[in-house]
Design a protein around this motif. Sequence first.
Motif, PDB file in Angstrom:
ATOM      1  N   HIS A  19      26.424  30.386  36.338  1.00  9.71           N
ATOM      2  CA  HIS A  19      26.552  29.548  37.529  1.00  9.71           C
ATOM      3  C   HIS A  19      25.339  28.637  37.645  1.00  9.71           C
ATOM      4  N   ARG A  24      24.286  33.387  37.795  1.00  7.54           N
ATOM      5  CA  ARG A  24      25.101  34.586  37.558  1.00  7.54           C
ATOM      6  C   ARG A  24      26.153  34.315  36.485  1.00  7.54           C
ATOM      7  N   ARG A  27      33.024  32.958  34.297  1.00  6.55           N
ATOM      8  CA  ARG A  27      33.794  32.276  33.260  1.00  6.55           C
ATOM      9  C   ARG A  27      33.291  30.837  33.195  1.00  6.55           C
ATOM     10  N   GLN A 179      43.078  30.290  39.675  1.00  8.64           N
ATOM     11  CA  GLN A 179      42.269  31.359  40.250  1.00  8.64           C
ATOM     12  C   GLN A 179      42.316  32.596  39.362  1.00  8.64           C
ATOM     13  N   ALA A 181      42.390  36.501  39.208  1.00  7.88           N
ATOM     14  CA  ALA A 181      42.744  37.570  40.144  1.00  7.88           C
ATOM     15  C   ALA A 181      42.167  38.900  39.671  1.00  7.88           C
ATOM     16  N   PHE A 182      41.780  39.702  40.653  1.00  8.86           N
ATOM     17  CA  PHE A 182      41.081  40.952  40.377  1.00  8.86           C
ATOM     18  C   PHE A 182      41.953  41.959  39.613  1.00  8.86           C
ATOM     19  N   GLY A 183      43.210  42.111  40.045  1.00  7.65           N
ATOM     20  CA  GLY A 183      44.071  43.139  39.450  1.00  7.65           C
ATOM     21  C   GLY A 183      44.300  42.930  37.955  1.00  7.65           C
ATOM     22  N   PRO A 184      44.847  41.778  37.545  1.00  5.95           N
ATOM     23  CA  PRO A 184      45.054  41.535  36.109  1.00  5.95           C
ATOM     24  C   PRO A 184      43.742  41.612  35.331  1.00  5.95           C
ATOM     25  N   ARG A 186      41.221  43.497  35.907  1.00  6.35           N
ATOM     26  CA  ARG A 186      40.807  44.885  35.739  1.00  6.35           C
ATOM     27  C   ARG A 186      41.675  45.596  34.711  1.00  6.35           C
ATOM     28  N   ARG A 187      42.958  45.240  34.670  1.00  4.24           N
ATOM     29  CA  ARG A 187      43.882  45.963  33.789  1.00  4.24           C
ATOM     30  C   ARG A 187      43.805  45.509  32.337  1.00  4.24           C
TER      31      ARG A 187
END
Lengths: 268, 671
Positions: A19, A24, A27, A179, A181-184, A186-187
């Motif tokens: 950043h 920090r 991506r 955007q 997303a947190f879920g994908p 993490r998986r």
Amino acid sequence: MQPEQQGLEVAVLVSVGRHPITGRARRAEQDARGVELALTLASELPGTRINVLHAGQQDINSEVALRGYLGMGLNSLTLLEQPEGSDAIAALAAYLTKALPPLVLTGTRAECGEGSGLLPYALAERLGWPLVNGLAAVETIENGVVTLLQALPRGQRRRLKVRLPAIVSVDEAGPVARQSAFGPARRAKFIVTSAIHEPDRELTQWHLAPARKRPKRLKIVKAASARDRFKAAASKAGGKSGQVLSDVTPEQGAVAILKLLEEEDVLR
Amino acid sequence: MLETLLPILIFSALALAALGASRRVRLWRQGRPSSVPILKGLAAMPRRYLVDLHHVVGRDKVMSNTHVATAGGFVAAAVLMILVHGLGLGSSESMGPILGGLLLAASAAMFVGSRFVARRRRNPPARLSRGPWMRLPRSLMAFSGGVFLATLPTLGLLPDDFGSGVLALMLAAVVVWGLGEMVFGMTWGGPMKHAFAGALHLAFHRRPERFSSKQGGRRSTGLKALDLDDETAPLGVGTPSDFTWNQLLGFDACVQCGRCEAVCPAFAAGQPLNPKKLIQDMVVGLSGGSDASYTGSPHPGKPVGEHYGTPYGPIVGLAGQALVDAETLWSCTTCRACVEECPMMIEHVDAIVDMRRHLTLERGQTPNKGAGVLDNLIATDNPGGFDPGSRLHWAADLNLPLMADVKQAEVLLWLGDGAFDMRNQRTLRALVKVLRVAEVEFAVLGTEERDSGDVARRLGDEATFQRLARRNIATLSKYRFQRIVTCDPHSFHVLGNEYGELAEPGIPAQYEVRHHSTFIAELYDAGRLAFAPWKGGRVTYHDPCYLGRYNGEYEAPRRVLKALGIELKEMERSGFRSRCCGGGGGAPITDIPGERRIPDMRMNDVKESGAGLVAVGCPQCTAMLEGVVDASAEVRDIAELVADALVEPPSVNATGSPREPVVKATAEEVL
């Protein structure tokens, strides 16, 4: 867009971004645009396989950044694991020669490390593939030829036909990344393969120091009214002393560039 | 004939109702598990109904009395009817006359009540649903009238042979109608469903702590945390079955009274959200089907009949329409006006945030500037993407004591993200001036402070919220202070009500948090502040949602204004009915278009009160109200008004004792 008969494989090279204010890990802006292009391509051309590649070490920082790409809707990322200070170009070139994806997308310039913007060129040179920079859109892919829109300054676009395999680099002209997303994120899985370790000899000779703010040339506008100010802001900057060279030999071009650099006090 | 017919009718209606109830329970149990104390809940249910529910219903006196007569009459009449006609106790020598008499009284009361229900249905306001609800008063009258008439022969008030012949058949038909609506319809989805589901919803409410106890009323407004460590747990709600079973039960309890619709700022602004319709959409989702049978006002701009869903299908369509459109969910300002007004105690805001969590965490579909704001929060700890090192630049000349230097202080001044906003910096400077004059020992976290996580959480990004909250908790645990004071009600709410759940062993996260208006009121009461008399014009006060409805603080700001010598001109909607400024819940970030702007409507309320100045206590409200073009009133924060009026305080030593607290002036409710 005409669907390709058999599924196309697109490799996207991603790096660990940084950043600009806080430093920090994140991506990288341009690489994320590359992933966005690949995802758009996959939704338009069913059967497209996206292979996201990163060469580097695996640690907490790089994981945060790389999961940022995965959160855009990818299932996995191929990590060519290398110790710190290794040359990514060697690892990527070795992998790409073996995997031979027809289309390789990459950001133009990394946000940390050398950030010289030379990786796409070095890679293309090593693989002997054509390189296109400033990709704005992929139009069609037919019979091993891709039609691209290349972004030129001031919103101009140039249509190019390139024979695959090719490397295409993406900069700010590419579509804004979706955007993460947190879920994908993490998986998704990392597919870790160890890559050849070839120390980056050039990097060891470099002297690294914090960047200085470079002076900016002031554009002095003498305007009496808002209309004049607007015209001045919208007009082409410094269009007076420009010179368009066409049909010149590379030597003549180089001389002209050298002359300009000396005039501008860039070279002394 | 009636004597043989009635028991058959009653028991077959009851049997069918039991069948319907088990079917309905199976629908609710499609939801995820949620542990609530079953027996304790059932035991607490009567009190929750009689006290908490009637506290809300009682805001409309006519409706409250109507409901007491109708519902009370019905419950009594139903029980007595089973005894008298079902079990045949009416013919017993000893019990018959008493029970029969009571039954006559109960059904008569219910009949009177249903006349009032009918009167309201003659010209129903737009917020009420029509369709089957229009026949309800007639059904109520059929039941109460039928039972009343059928009981007369039992008591010998009519000749016994009345019980045969055509008249009796007609009476039986009326009773069948009444039983059908009141008993059968209760569990098979008729309007009376609200009584069955509502009673169980009160018993198994997912926020049992929001109900009053004998010690007094309580409040439960903090959002519940997602378990992010469990990778198998769903992130938010993507399908109706992702709600917990008692949330589904709560949706089913909706009586479609439309009080939420009447107070919803987004609905009034013509944004595509009607809280009542949203709850009904969830009911459609839990039973499967289309919303075509909905008979109330639609989500503005979204015709009824185009949306459909199933318990295990998506709520927001991946492509095209499903149960609800995403704009509907993003229109909410989380002002809690709907929850405050809901007589069935339904938690609309919880449900909306649950669904937003799915959209953000699973799909990455936070609209408009949402994704950018979340990226900024992740990278820079503030929504604007400013350099976190510049958080204290506004106070460069104020020499604020830093917690990192002093380690402990009486008051920790929480700045909030308003520290980056030039308008709010004026408020902060005023507040610092007040604290200095009152000689309060305070310190700030400075650059160690991060965004409280309010916006991230309400945009559905629970992961970013928890990351920010955990870091803030770790920072706060390093220092010692008695209380946190902040001029941002959003930080106030999150720090005070939502951090506690995230405490780690050994690091408690329970803080005593005060809004600056509360703290200034305390300072004034203690005689540490003195004000010059008010010379300005007429003033009104806008209650911030996160201070008022979320934290119950209506009084302190008014006490401060009174201490300033200001006589408030209250707006029509003030106190717990205050209308939102439009700035909460990330609504300015997601920016769903409507026909009007919420702050414009609020500024119009200010204009109607005749005030030339509106006092506020929230940076969001300040920003939203000041953004109104051609406003008729000036917007000032309470801290600024106080700072402007400061005069030398009377020497505390000379007067000897602190001043008596000002007589408590609560906001007047305007109904």
